[in-house]
Design a protein around this motif. Structure first.
Motif, PDB file in Angstrom:
ATOM      1  N   THR A 142       0.845  -1.191   0.000  1.00  0.00           N
ATOM      2  CA  THR A 142       0.000   0.000   0.000  1.00  0.00           C
ATOM      3  C   THR A 142       0.886   1.250   0.000  1.00  0.00           C
ATOM      4  OG1 THR A 142       0.010   0.159   2.395  1.00  0.00           O
ATOM      5  CG2 THR A 142      -1.726  -1.217   1.412  1.00  0.00           C
ATOM      6  N   GLU A 143       0.235   2.391  -0.202  1.00  0.00           N
ATOM      7  CA  GLU A 143       0.965   3.665  -0.173  1.00  0.00           C
ATOM      8  C   GLU A 143       1.702   3.848   1.166  1.00  0.00           C
ATOM      9  OE1 GLU A 143      -1.435   6.968  -1.448  1.00  0.00           O
ATOM     10  OE2 GLU A 143      -0.259   8.381  -0.256  1.00  0.00           O
ATOM     11  N   GLN A 170      -7.227   0.929  -9.135  1.00  0.00           N
ATOM     12  CA  GLN A 170      -6.123   1.369  -8.272  1.00  0.00           C
ATOM     13  C   GLN A 170      -5.650   2.784  -8.614  1.00  0.00           C
ATOM     14  OE1 GLN A 170      -4.743  -0.410  -5.714  1.00  0.00           O
ATOM     15  NE2 GLN A 170      -4.354  -2.523  -6.303  1.00  0.00           N
ATOM     16  N   SER A 171      -6.587   3.706  -8.846  1.00  0.00           N
ATOM     17  CA  SER A 171      -6.147   5.021  -9.331  1.00  0.00           C
ATOM     18  C   SER A 171      -5.298   5.780  -8.297  1.00  0.00           C
ATOM     19  CB  SER A 171      -7.337   5.859  -9.786  1.00  0.00           C
ATOM     20  OG  SER A 171      -8.241   6.031  -8.736  1.00  0.00           O
ATOM     21  N   ALA A 172      -5.647   5.711  -7.008  1.00  0.00           N
ATOM     22  CA  ALA A 172      -4.864   6.458  -6.016  1.00  0.00           C
ATOM     23  C   ALA A 172      -3.455   5.877  -5.886  1.00  0.00           C
ATOM     24  CB  ALA A 172      -5.574   6.431  -4.656  1.00  0.00           C
ATOM     25  N   LEU A 173      -3.369   4.554  -5.846  1.00  0.00           N
ATOM     26  CA  LEU A 173      -2.045   3.926  -5.727  1.00  0.00           C
ATOM     27  C   LEU A 173      -1.205   4.214  -6.975  1.00  0.00           C
ATOM     28  CD1 LEU A 173      -0.201   2.152  -3.985  1.00  0.00           C
ATOM     29  CD2 LEU A 173      -1.201   0.132  -5.100  1.00  0.00           C
ATOM     30  N   ARG A 174      -1.835   4.180  -8.144  1.00  0.00           N
ATOM     31  CA  ARG A 174      -1.077   4.460  -9.376  1.00  0.00           C
ATOM     32  C   ARG A 174      -0.565   5.899  -9.380  1.00  0.00           C
ATOM     33  NH1 ARG A 174      -3.677   4.659 -13.620  1.00  0.00           N
ATOM     34  NH2 ARG A 174      -5.815   4.207 -12.957  1.00  0.00           N
ATOM     35  N   ALA A 175      -1.356   6.802  -8.848  1.00  0.00           N
ATOM     36  CA  ALA A 175      -0.897   8.204  -8.790  1.00  0.00           C
ATOM     37  C   ALA A 175       0.312   8.315  -7.859  1.00  0.00           C
ATOM     38  CB  ALA A 175      -2.037   9.099  -8.306  1.00  0.00           C
ATOM     39  N   PHE A 176       0.272   7.582  -6.742  1.00  0.00           N
ATOM     40  CA  PHE A 176       1.422   7.588  -5.824  1.00  0.00           C
ATOM     41  C   PHE A 176       2.650   7.009  -6.527  1.00  0.00           C
ATOM     42  CE2 PHE A 176       4.141   5.632  -2.652  1.00  0.00           C
ATOM     43  CZ  PHE A 176       4.278   6.642  -1.714  1.00  0.00           C
ATOM     44  N   GLU A 261     -15.244  -0.119 -12.680  1.00  0.00           N
ATOM     45  CA  GLU A 261     -14.758  -0.229 -11.300  1.00  0.00           C
ATOM     46  C   GLU A 261     -15.801  -0.829 -10.355  1.00  0.00           C
ATOM     47  OE1 GLU A 261     -11.613   0.895 -10.220  1.00  0.00           O
ATOM     48  OE2 GLU A 261     -12.088   0.210  -8.190  1.00  0.00           O
TER      49      GLU A 261
END
Ligand SMILES: NC(=O)C1=CN([C@@H]2O[C@H](COP(=O)(O)OP(=O)(O)OC[C@H]3O[C@@H](n4cnc5c(N)ncnc54)[C@H](OP(=O)(O)O)[C@@H]3O)[C@@H](O)[C@H]2O)C=CC1
Ligand SMILES: O=C(O)C(=O)[C@@H](O)[C@H](O)C(=O)CO
Length: 276
Positions: A142-143, A170-176, A261
């Motif tokens: 995880t982030e 997984q858009s938030a993780l991909r942004a991280f 999604e």
């Protein structure tokens, strides 16, 4: 077939699409991996827990392809977490693979209740310094877990291999990942041939490009900037899956697939799911 590559944060060359080997075993498994290499796959994904490192190593030797062109990934299992345990686990993997270098070494699952992924990561840094491993990364992190590794060691994983498909984008993780130069690798990119492939939006996008549903989905991964690692035991499907670099989805088509999604395939949240 030539699969395009990107450059990892450690300078390594990394294909935009690779080959999964979970459940490939024995002579049929070796044949399937040889066929994948013949097709043009250069990134192969195995793990101690797949119990097929020997098959993958044999396929590498049987293929006529220069060893340096191949990126062999394996993963340290939960039961080998810890500094010394990881060093020993890597040697076991090298023995079974019959190779003198692992090209990408991943922590398979963080197993937070075991609480030893940081020591494991420190051992991976050592393995890279010692030249036994070329690139190091993680899987199912995880982030928050990635942040801990980076803050504690100053070394950012090159790759995070995570569940990723149109049902779980997984858009938030991909942004991280993008912000930290971590390459996203997609496991179960085809949802293990689930109902995804007959979703109307998938078949519509595929028809618009005269490609198959699997090709439409794999192209979606590529355009997200993730490296999918589809598994197939069949040469024809291996070819089909790799043949996703001569067409492009529109932004609207990418968004339409992302609109499917609905969450993970199973109950595999890495904050709670443990694999030893
Ligand atoms: N790090 C982790 O925790 C995890 C990593 N992984 C890795 O990701 C890889 C890929 O994920 P996996 O779970 O195998 O699932 P995939 O999403 O790659 O799906 C594989 C399934 O799809 C079928 N298939 C493949 N291509 C086609 C096609 N063109 N048409 C129809 N059916 C097709 C295969 O059947 P057939 O073989 O008969 O063609 C197989 O049943 C694994 O093999 C493994 O290396 C997977 C899960 C977790
Ligand atoms: O395939 C993998 O890498 C896994 O981690 C599998 O164990 C996967 O999680 C699974 O299939 C569990 O049933």
């Amino acid at each position: 077939m030539t699969i395009p590559t990107v450059t990892l944060n450690d300078g390594g060359v990394f294909p935009e699409l690779g080959f999964g080997t979970y459940k490939l075993h024995g002579k049929e498994g070796v044949d399937a991996v040889v066929s994948a290499i013949d097709t043009g796959y250069r990134l192969l994904d195995t793990a101690v827990n797949y119990e097929n490192e020997q098959e993958v190593g044999e396929a590498v030797r049987r293929s006529g392809v220069d060893r340096d062109e191949l990126i062999i990934t394996t993963k340290v299992p939960g039961r080998d977490h810890g500094f010394d345990e990881t060093l020993a686990s890597a040697r076991g993997s090298l023995d079974r693979l019959g190779l003198d270098r692992i090209d990408l070494y991943l922590i398979h699952w963080p197993n937070p209740r075991v609480g030893r992924y940081l020591d494991t990561w420190k051992a991976m840094i050592r393995l890279r310094e010692d030249g036994l491993v070329r690139s190091i990364g993680v899987s199912n992190f995880t982030e928050e877990m990635l942040t801990e590794l980076i803050d504690e060691t100053g070394v950012t994983p090159a790759v995070n291999q995570v569940e990723l498909h149109p049902y779980f984008g997984q858009s938030a993780l991909r942004a991280f990942h993008a912000a930290h130069g971590i390459r996203t690798e997609s496991w179960s990119p085809l949802t293990r041939r689930g109902e995804l492939l007959s979703e109307q939006v998938v078949t519509d996008v595929a028809a618009a490009h005269a490609v198959s549903p699997t090709q439409a989905v794999l192209r979606w991964h590529v355009q997200l900037g993730a490296t999918p690692i589809p598994k197939s035991a069949h040469a024809g499907r291996q070819r089909e899956n790799a043949d996703v670099f001569s067409f492009a989805l529109t932004d609207d088509e990418v968004a339409a697939l992302s609109g499917l999604e609905r969450g993970r395939l199973g109950d595999m949240d890495p904050r709670t799911h443990e694999e030893m």
